[in-house]
Write an enzyme that holds these catalytic residues in place. Sequence first.
Site, mmCIF file in Angstrom:
data_model
loop_
_atom_site.group_PDB
_atom_site.id
_atom_site.type_symbol
_atom_site.label_atom_id
_atom_site.label_comp_id
_atom_site.label_asym_id
_atom_site.label_seq_id
_atom_site.Cartn_x
_atom_site.Cartn_y
_atom_site.Cartn_z
ATOM 1 N N SER A 90 88.441 114.203 20.357
ATOM 2 C CA SER A 90 89.299 115.254 20.919
ATOM 3 C C SER A 90 88.846 116.672 20.583
ATOM 4 O O SER A 90 89.392 117.629 21.137
ATOM 5 C CB SER A 90 90.746 115.056 20.457
ATOM 6 O OG SER A 90 91.357 114.008 21.177
ATOM 7 N N LYS A 93 88.064 118.926 23.420
ATOM 8 C CA LYS A 93 89.099 119.685 24.121
ATOM 9 C C LYS A 93 88.972 121.191 23.861
ATOM 10 O O LYS A 93 89.515 122.002 24.626
ATOM 11 C CB LYS A 93 90.488 119.200 23.708
ATOM 12 C CG LYS A 93 90.823 117.783 24.176
ATOM 13 C CD LYS A 93 92.236 117.408 23.768
ATOM 14 C CE LYS A 93 92.666 116.076 24.359
ATOM 15 N NZ LYS A 93 92.158 114.912 23.616
ATOM 16 N N SER A 155 97.366 117.571 21.899
ATOM 17 C CA SER A 155 96.072 116.932 22.169
ATOM 18 C C SER A 155 96.173 116.007 23.382
ATOM 19 O O SER A 155 95.623 114.902 23.407
ATOM 20 C CB SER A 155 95.580 116.148 20.942
ATOM 21 O OG SER A 155 94.214 115.822 21.083
ATOM 22 N N LYS A 257 91.732 122.235 15.708
ATOM 23 C CA LYS A 257 91.836 120.963 16.417
ATOM 24 C C LYS A 257 91.386 119.798 15.544
ATOM 25 O O LYS A 257 90.469 119.925 14.735
ATOM 26 C CB LYS A 257 90.956 121.017 17.672
ATOM 27 C CG LYS A 257 91.187 119.896 18.665
ATOM 28 C CD LYS A 257 92.474 120.099 19.427
ATOM 29 C CE LYS A 257 92.821 118.879 20.264
ATOM 30 N NZ LYS A 257 93.217 117.709 19.425
#
Length: 423
Positions: A90, A93, A155, A257
């Site tokens: 992730s 992202k 997320s 993140k």
Amino acid sequence: MAALVKGPKVRLVVAAFIVAALCAPVLAATKAHRPGSGLAHRPASGLAARKDPAKKDDPPINAPHAILIDAENGSVLFERDPDVMIFPASLAKLMTAEYVFHLIKTGKLNLTDEFPVSENAWRKGGAPSRTSTMFAALHSRISVDSLIHGLIIQSANDACIVLAEGLEGTEAAFAAKLTQRAREIGLPKSTFANSNGLPDPGTQVTTRELGILARQIILNYPDLYPIYGQRDFTWNKIKQPNRNPLLALDIGADGLKTGFTKEAGYGLVGSAVQNGVRLVEVVNGLSSPKERAEDGRKLLEWGFKNFEHRILFAEGQTIGYAKVFGGAESSVPLVAPGLVQVMMPKAGGDRLVARIVYNGPVPAPIAKDQAIGELRVWRNDKVILNMPLKAAEAVAQGSLSQRAVDAVAELMIGLFRAGAQKL
């Protein structure tokens, strides 16, 4: 000129180098400095061999891939295997967010624009996917503002796919745009095959480039970056907390993140501010959420505890000179866009080497503020800073006789180098 380095046992050597002469593209030292300028000239080939035997202890982290960066100028304080291609999970992202932020900043997208939730987005990233999701309802329409919040805070894989399809029609076309955008912002290796980092061999990044990407977001989108520090977000009557474990700690963290897949392990891109200093970190390849949180905290704390800013050159101070070809002046003074400072160990003992690198001699006429080259700074054996340099003043084209003398000089230099290469 004297650099403004302050602190114990710090030595700074400044040298000017031409990386590609007009007549012969070879690395060579140049005497493009004025008497008394204080520039020292040393062979570039010897730099890599210089190492400070008094290395500082590494931070107490377990991550196989890590980097710690001074957000202000991008200098690297610590790195561990940062250039190997890895799966970002992730963390990918961040690239989707940067691309969307860029469209908003350039006026090509508005926060109030809405995109539909397709069956593909719903199935692959929504509730049926059993992955991280904002629980977007099938066939509903969601504003860009809400999709960004879902992407960052929750997320949400469905938010990413909705944005991808809304902007480029298909996720594959969107992923191609991400890779293109990555090159534009200085990420030469990273590639993207989807919008969310779900397992795909075509989505790979490096730890270093994740750090560069995080810094790009922080510095270029100050109005949107604060979303990364929000503790929770509610959509479809479902409240979800921010997954970043650093936000709950009293260390000044405000982003960015987390990521996890079986292939990638547990990873984190984080940032925090203490006493006006912002650090950016990446840790990846860890075995558990707990280890990820601990490594993220330890690396930031280690950086804040052991480093501090040192000024090398004041804003507007002449850093060195570049040789001019065919000009009314034989050289042009160079300055940086602003203050030049780096993070240095508080204990001192490190050696700094600064080099001015440019393609030269630079042909006249030269305009004031014209980009000339860059300043590279090494701490011991590692490059910690690359900063562009510009002409501090204009240089007019020289007389016919001045140009003739320069042409003859360059011809002789070119012949000398050509002969040296044959030896």
